[in-house]
Design a protein around this motif. Sequence first.
Motif, PDB file in Angstrom:
ATOM      1  N   VAL A 157      45.752  44.868  42.722  1.00  0.00           N
ATOM      2  CA  VAL A 157      45.109  45.878  42.635  1.00  0.00           C
ATOM      3  C   VAL A 157      43.920  45.771  41.573  1.00  0.00           C
ATOM      4  CG1 VAL A 157      44.969  48.607  42.247  1.00  0.00           C
ATOM      5  CG2 VAL A 157      47.223  47.489  42.626  1.00  0.00           C
ATOM      6  N   PRO A 158      42.562  45.480  42.094  1.00  0.00           N
ATOM      7  CA  PRO A 158      41.480  45.114  41.186  1.00  0.00           C
ATOM      8  C   PRO A 158      41.070  46.437  40.333  1.00  0.00           C
ATOM      9  CG  PRO A 158      40.732  45.526  43.383  1.00  0.00           C
ATOM     10  CD  PRO A 158      42.023  45.947  43.581  1.00  0.00           C
ATOM     11  N   HIS A 159      40.317  46.097  39.199  1.00  0.00           N
ATOM     12  CA  HIS A 159      39.423  47.021  38.560  1.00  0.00           C
ATOM     13  C   HIS A 159      38.335  47.210  39.285  1.00  0.00           C
ATOM     14  CE1 HIS A 159      36.475  48.207  35.531  1.00  0.00           C
ATOM     15  NE2 HIS A 159      37.502  48.468  34.551  1.00  0.00           N
ATOM     16  N   PRO A 160      37.530  48.391  38.959  1.00  0.00           N
ATOM     17  CA  PRO A 160      36.297  48.307  40.039  1.00  0.00           C
ATOM     18  C   PRO A 160      35.210  47.163  39.895  1.00  0.00           C
ATOM     19  CG  PRO A 160      36.642  50.404  39.078  1.00  0.00           C
ATOM     20  CD  PRO A 160      37.923  49.518  38.554  1.00  0.00           C
ATOM     21  N   GLU A 161      35.473  46.564  38.490  1.00  0.00           N
ATOM     22  CA  GLU A 161      34.273  45.368  38.208  1.00  0.00           C
ATOM     23  C   GLU A 161      35.102  44.041  38.356  1.00  0.00           C
ATOM     24  OE1 GLU A 161      32.340  45.998  34.504  1.00  0.00           O
ATOM     25  OE2 GLU A 161      33.104  47.973  34.834  1.00  0.00           O
ATOM     26  N   THR A 162      36.511  44.019  38.852  1.00  0.00           N
ATOM     27  CA  THR A 162      37.040  42.671  39.182  1.00  0.00           C
ATOM     28  C   THR A 162      36.185  42.023  40.246  1.00  0.00           C
ATOM     29  OG1 THR A 162      39.272  43.848  38.702  1.00  0.00           O
ATOM     30  CG2 THR A 162      39.162  41.595  40.007  1.00  0.00           C
ATOM     31  N   ALA A 163      35.942  40.733  40.022  1.00  0.00           N
ATOM     32  CA  ALA A 163      35.287  39.888  40.812  1.00  0.00           C
ATOM     33  C   ALA A 163      36.052  39.465  42.100  1.00  0.00           C
ATOM     34  CB  ALA A 163      34.844  38.477  40.151  1.00  0.00           C
ATOM     35  N   VAL A 182      49.321  41.547  49.082  1.00  0.00           N
ATOM     36  CA  VAL A 182      48.461  42.641  49.594  1.00  0.00           C
ATOM     37  C   VAL A 182      47.430  42.901  48.852  1.00  0.00           C
ATOM     38  CG1 VAL A 182      50.491  43.308  51.444  1.00  0.00           C
ATOM     39  CG2 VAL A 182      50.039  44.478  49.260  1.00  0.00           C
ATOM     40  N   ARG A 183      46.229  43.328  49.563  1.00  0.00           N
ATOM     41  CA  ARG A 183      45.138  43.546  48.913  1.00  0.00           C
ATOM     42  C   ARG A 183      44.953  45.137  48.738  1.00  0.00           C
ATOM     43  NH1 ARG A 183      41.336  38.741  48.962  1.00  0.00           N
ATOM     44  NH2 ARG A 183      42.194  37.317  49.954  1.00  0.00           N
ATOM     45  N   VAL A 184      45.281  45.518  47.773  1.00  0.00           N
ATOM     46  CA  VAL A 184      44.751  47.009  47.525  1.00  0.00           C
ATOM     47  C   VAL A 184      43.212  47.157  47.306  1.00  0.00           C
ATOM     48  CG1 VAL A 184      45.470  49.447  46.564  1.00  0.00           C
ATOM     49  CG2 VAL A 184      47.256  47.506  46.632  1.00  0.00           C
TER      50      VAL A 184
END
Length: 317
Positions: A157-163, A182-184
Amino acid sequence: HFVLYQGCIISIGLIGRSWAMLFASGGFEVKLYDIEQQQIRNALENIRKEMKSLEQAGSLKGSLSVEEQLSLISGCPSIQEAVEGAMHIQECVPEDLELKKKIFAQLDSIVDDRVILSSSTSCLMPSKLFAGLVHVKQCIVAHPVNPPYYVPLVELVPHPETAPTTVDRTHALMKKIGQCPVRVQKEVDGFVLNRLQYAIISEAWRMVEEGIVSPSDLDLVMSEGLGMRYAFIGPLETMHLNAEGMLSYCDRYSEGMKRVLKTFGPIPEFSRATAEKVNQGMCLKVPDDPEHLAARRQWRDECLMRLAKLKSQVQSQ
């Protein structure tokens, strides 16, 4: 190498030990750090015991021997020493937002621009967890499922700014150690697994509360019915296979599904009265004292271990 940063509230627990074992199974060097040095010694001892018993059961992961894997795992007296040269840092402290933020702020001040900062959190939102960090592009949640050594899913689960490269690198690492990432695509409260789990719990609770089915029979519907399928395929593929493809399924069943879904009530209160009724049903099967619960968890883990073996055989055919 990989750093498993452990917290100062509880000893290095199951999740941290599982990550260490998984990374070592992939041939990676793992350094453990905890504010309490005794916790590191305890963790190393527990990991040795666990890996020896996995070897005896023929369930040790990876191509390296148990001694080779154990030689890759060591403890560190300081956080600076632990993170030096690391390419991935996996934080495993308890679900306390302030504690986790404090740790990530500390890591943020000592890491370079290459290392990935990853949290094992099961419920804290990346936007809250990594807010204000200089290295936010390198931050991600990698949420494992308990027990991670037998249940391979990892929610990324990325942060909105995760590359995007942070997500890609973490995905590749998880595949390398035999997990199933899995990519959320964007953060949502509860991530994906718990949202599905809570939807099932909600309807299960309501049907028991309304006297439609007993607690033990409800669990049988899952373990002897839906769960049998879901061990190998998900709900969407189930729909696809239960008709001549997904479009056919929707043409045939969507009206019936909508009719039934409209009868679902509001979110249950999880009242004490129903909790006691459900508990009574559960205790007939597994009394809620520590010994019975521990024995049943061990049985569950052995079942998962055997299922994992079966799944890998099926997938390799």
